[in-house]
Design a protein around this motif. Structure first.
Motif, mmCIF file in Angstrom:
data_model
loop_
_atom_site.group_PDB
_atom_site.id
_atom_site.type_symbol
_atom_site.label_atom_id
_atom_site.label_comp_id
_atom_site.label_asym_id
_atom_site.label_seq_id
_atom_site.Cartn_x
_atom_site.Cartn_y
_atom_site.Cartn_z
ATOM 1 N N LEU A 191 0.820 -1.211 0.000
ATOM 2 C CA LEU A 191 0.000 0.000 0.000
ATOM 3 C C LEU A 191 0.858 1.267 0.000
ATOM 4 N N ALA A 192 2.097 1.168 0.490
ATOM 5 C CA ALA A 192 2.997 2.321 0.489
ATOM 6 C C ALA A 192 3.492 2.664 -0.912
ATOM 7 N N THR A 193 3.241 1.791 -1.886
ATOM 8 C CA THR A 193 3.673 2.047 -3.268
ATOM 9 C C THR A 193 2.543 2.608 -4.127
ATOM 10 N N MET A 194 1.432 3.029 -3.473
ATOM 11 C CA MET A 194 0.302 3.621 -4.180
ATOM 12 C C MET A 194 -0.099 4.916 -3.502
ATOM 13 N N ASP A 195 -0.664 5.850 -4.268
ATOM 14 C CA ASP A 195 -1.181 7.054 -3.625
ATOM 15 C C ASP A 195 -2.597 6.802 -3.124
ATOM 16 N N ASP A 196 -3.233 7.826 -2.563
ATOM 17 C CA ASP A 196 -4.546 7.646 -1.940
ATOM 18 C C ASP A 196 -5.636 7.260 -2.933
ATOM 19 N N VAL A 208 15.358 -7.366 -9.044
ATOM 20 C CA VAL A 208 14.541 -6.336 -9.692
ATOM 21 C C VAL A 208 14.751 -6.434 -11.193
ATOM 22 N N PRO A 209 13.744 -6.842 -11.949
ATOM 23 C CA PRO A 209 13.908 -7.004 -13.402
ATOM 24 C C PRO A 209 14.007 -5.664 -14.113
ATOM 25 N N GLU A 210 14.338 -5.739 -15.387
ATOM 26 C CA GLU A 210 14.489 -4.520 -16.185
ATOM 27 C C GLU A 210 13.162 -3.794 -16.354
ATOM 28 N N ASP A 211 12.092 -4.555 -16.541
ATOM 29 C CA ASP A 211 10.758 -3.960 -16.649
ATOM 30 C C ASP A 211 10.293 -3.584 -15.245
ATOM 31 N N ARG A 212 10.255 -2.282 -14.968
ATOM 32 C CA ARG A 212 9.904 -1.831 -13.627
ATOM 33 C C ARG A 212 8.478 -1.288 -13.552
ATOM 34 N N SER A 213 7.632 -1.679 -14.471
ATOM 35 C CA SER A 213 6.231 -1.280 -14.340
ATOM 36 C C SER A 213 5.666 -1.925 -13.081
ATOM 37 N N TRP A 214 4.810 -1.180 -12.370
ATOM 38 C CA TRP A 214 4.280 -1.667 -11.098
ATOM 39 C C TRP A 214 3.573 -3.003 -11.272
ATOM 40 N N SER A 215 2.760 -3.124 -12.328
ATOM 41 C CA SER A 215 1.979 -4.335 -12.541
ATOM 42 C C SER A 215 2.880 -5.552 -12.731
ATOM 43 N N TYR A 216 3.957 -5.382 -13.480
ATOM 44 C CA TYR A 216 4.863 -6.508 -13.715
ATOM 45 C C TYR A 216 5.565 -6.910 -12.423
ATOM 46 N N LEU A 217 6.049 -5.926 -11.664
ATOM 47 C CA LEU A 217 6.713 -6.230 -10.402
ATOM 48 C C LEU A 217 5.753 -6.900 -9.423
ATOM 49 N N PHE A 218 4.514 -6.400 -9.377
ATOM 50 C CA PHE A 218 3.485 -7.002 -8.523
ATOM 51 C C PHE A 218 3.309 -8.478 -8.872
ATOM 52 N N SER A 219 3.191 -8.770 -10.170
ATOM 53 C CA SER A 219 2.970 -10.154 -10.611
ATOM 54 C C SER A 219 4.155 -11.043 -10.264
ATOM 55 N N ARG A 220 5.367 -10.518 -10.425
ATOM 56 C CA ARG A 220 6.560 -11.297 -10.098
ATOM 57 C C ARG A 220 6.578 -11.676 -8.615
ATOM 58 N N ARG A 227 -9.161 -8.423 -1.336
ATOM 59 C CA ARG A 227 -8.874 -6.992 -1.478
ATOM 60 C C ARG A 227 -7.629 -6.722 -2.313
ATOM 61 N N TYR A 228 -7.769 -6.985 -3.592
ATOM 62 C CA TYR A 228 -6.680 -6.730 -4.539
ATOM 63 C C TYR A 228 -6.506 -5.231 -4.762
ATOM 64 N N PRO A 229 -5.287 -4.796 -5.102
ATOM 65 C CA PRO A 229 -5.101 -3.402 -5.518
ATOM 66 C C PRO A 229 -6.058 -3.067 -6.658
ATOM 67 N N ALA A 230 -6.625 -1.883 -6.634
ATOM 68 C CA ALA A 230 -7.622 -1.501 -7.638
ATOM 69 C C ALA A 230 -7.068 -1.593 -9.057
ATOM 70 N N CYS A 231 -5.780 -1.299 -9.219
ATOM 71 C CA CYS A 231 -5.181 -1.347 -10.558
ATOM 72 C C CYS A 231 -5.011 -2.770 -11.066
ATOM 73 N N GLU A 232 -5.232 -3.765 -10.217
ATOM 74 C CA GLU A 232 -5.163 -5.171 -10.617
ATOM 75 C C GLU A 232 -6.546 -5.819 -10.588
ATOM 76 N N ALA A 233 -7.585 -5.010 -10.667
ATOM 77 C CA ALA A 233 -8.949 -5.528 -10.576
ATOM 78 C C ALA A 233 -9.845 -4.755 -11.533
ATOM 79 N N ALA A 234 -9.652 -4.961 -12.822
ATOM 80 C CA ALA A 234 -10.301 -4.135 -13.839
ATOM 81 C C ALA A 234 -11.819 -4.240 -13.836
#
Length: 349
Positions: free
Chosen positions: A183-188, A208-220, A240-247
């Motif tokens: 939760l500290a890696t997301m804003d309000d 830490v892979p080369e692709d540093r998109s949040w979604s990719y790191l989350f999945s890893r 309670r998944y992060p909203a950005c991972e629950a389309a």
């Protein structure tokens, strides 16, 4: 020397070995349909052929063409889930529906994945997603009771399907099993910061892979650190998944960072994925567009958005729904080592 190739699934000897599991599959199929009827679910039959197969970045469809009477071809897809059609039925007035049918997903074949598989999907109108979670737990126990298995076993992990299920939020699971404060890696508002997540990974000695998109790191992190710890000893409800991972899920009231999405695990195996359903068409469009932009970035392709589905959301009532991998549950309930062992006829080996 390479291992000798197994005989085809249709040889009498191999079929005889597989047949007891296949008969157990049929018994569970019958028991499940009886459970659905007893709980007043209307079983529906959505078509597999769709103009849009779904709009999640990492789901891949099989494409085809539909030829009209005038000879013109229209791009069509085999659906990855009956979700869009079923929600249109909710908009039409149905209140408790289920589907048990084949779906198709490309780029997926492993011990737990098959390009064509059976999905159980069901919805409850006007009920919280806790009711859908309770359904999942009941169906997992029904599978075990139908086959008579005492505990699930998969790759050295065991799970008692009759024990009280564990329920843990995604944020708490990441903290417990990876040492990551998600939760500290997301804003309000729930906007994620990939760099902030990468910093935490590095601080904890994670690659830490080369692709540093949040979604990719989350999945890893989820796949490598969290999922193996889930469903050990008892069923785990990852909530309670992060909203950005629950389309397709609505946000949790009072916390825009997380949504009403859950997954259910046994022996580290994901069995079900469910939501408190999003019914805001404008927000759903924005989420679909973001998902397809991500798909274009990663895979160089995108799927059309189902405008008919977005229009139906205006009429769709509040509902909760879930999709459960029928074949995976049969695997665990029969002790089969891989998904193809529980299919009457696997796609060409």
């Amino acid at each position: 020397m390479p291992a000798p190739k197994a005989s085809p699934w249709w040889t009498p000897e191999r079929h005889a070995d597989r047949r007891p599991i296949l008969l157990a599959r049929n018994r569970f199929d019958a028991a499940l349909r009886s459970w659905l009827a007893a709980n007043e679910f209307l079983v529906v039959d959505p078509p597999g052929l769709q103009r849009s197969p779904g709009n999640e970045a990492h789901l891949h469809a099989f494409g085809t063409s539909m030829i009209g009477n005038d000879g013109a071809a229209e791009a069509m897809y085999l659906h990855t889930s009956p979700e869009f059609t079923m929600k249109k039925l909710l908009a039409a007035g149905e209140v408790r529906i289920a589907s048990l049918q084949h779906v198709w997903r490309n780029r997926e074949r492993s011990a737990l994945h098959h390009p064509e598989f059976t999905m159980l999907e069901w919805y409850r109108v006007g009920e919280p997603y806790d009711a859908i979670i309770a359904d999942c737990v009941a169906i997992i126990r029904l599978a075990a009771d139908t086959t008579g298995i005492d505990q699930f076993n998969f790759r050295g992990r065991v799970c008692d399907p009759r024990a009280e299920a564990e329920r843990i939020s995604v944020a708490d699971a990441f903290l417990a099993h990876a040492g990551i404060d998600l939760l500290a890696t997301m804003d309000d508002l729930g906007v994620p910061d990939g760099d902030a997540l990468a910093v935490q990974m590095a601080d904890r000695g994670l690659d830490v892979p080369e692709d540093r998109s949040w979604s990719y790191l989350f999945s890893r992190i989820l796949v490598e650190k969290v999922e193996p710890a889930l469903g050990n000893g008892r069923v785990t409800i990852l909530d309670r998944y992060p909203a950005c991972e629950a389309a397709l899920a609505r946000r949790v009231p009072g916390d825009a960072r997380v949504s009403e999405r859950f997954e259910i695990y046994a022996c580290g195996v994901e069995l079900a994925n469910g939501f408190g359903e999003l019914t805001d068409a404008a927000e759903q469009r924005l989420r679909f567009e973001a998902e397809m932009a991500e798909k274009q970035r990663i895979y160089g392709e995108r799927y059309p958005i189902d405008e008919d589905f977005l229009a139906a959301l205006a009429l769709m009532p509040e509902a909760s729904g879930v999709a459960l991998g029928f074949d995976r549950l049969v695997m665990l309930a029969t002790g089969a080592p891989r998904i193809e062992a529980v299919l009457w006829a696997p796609v060409a080996e």
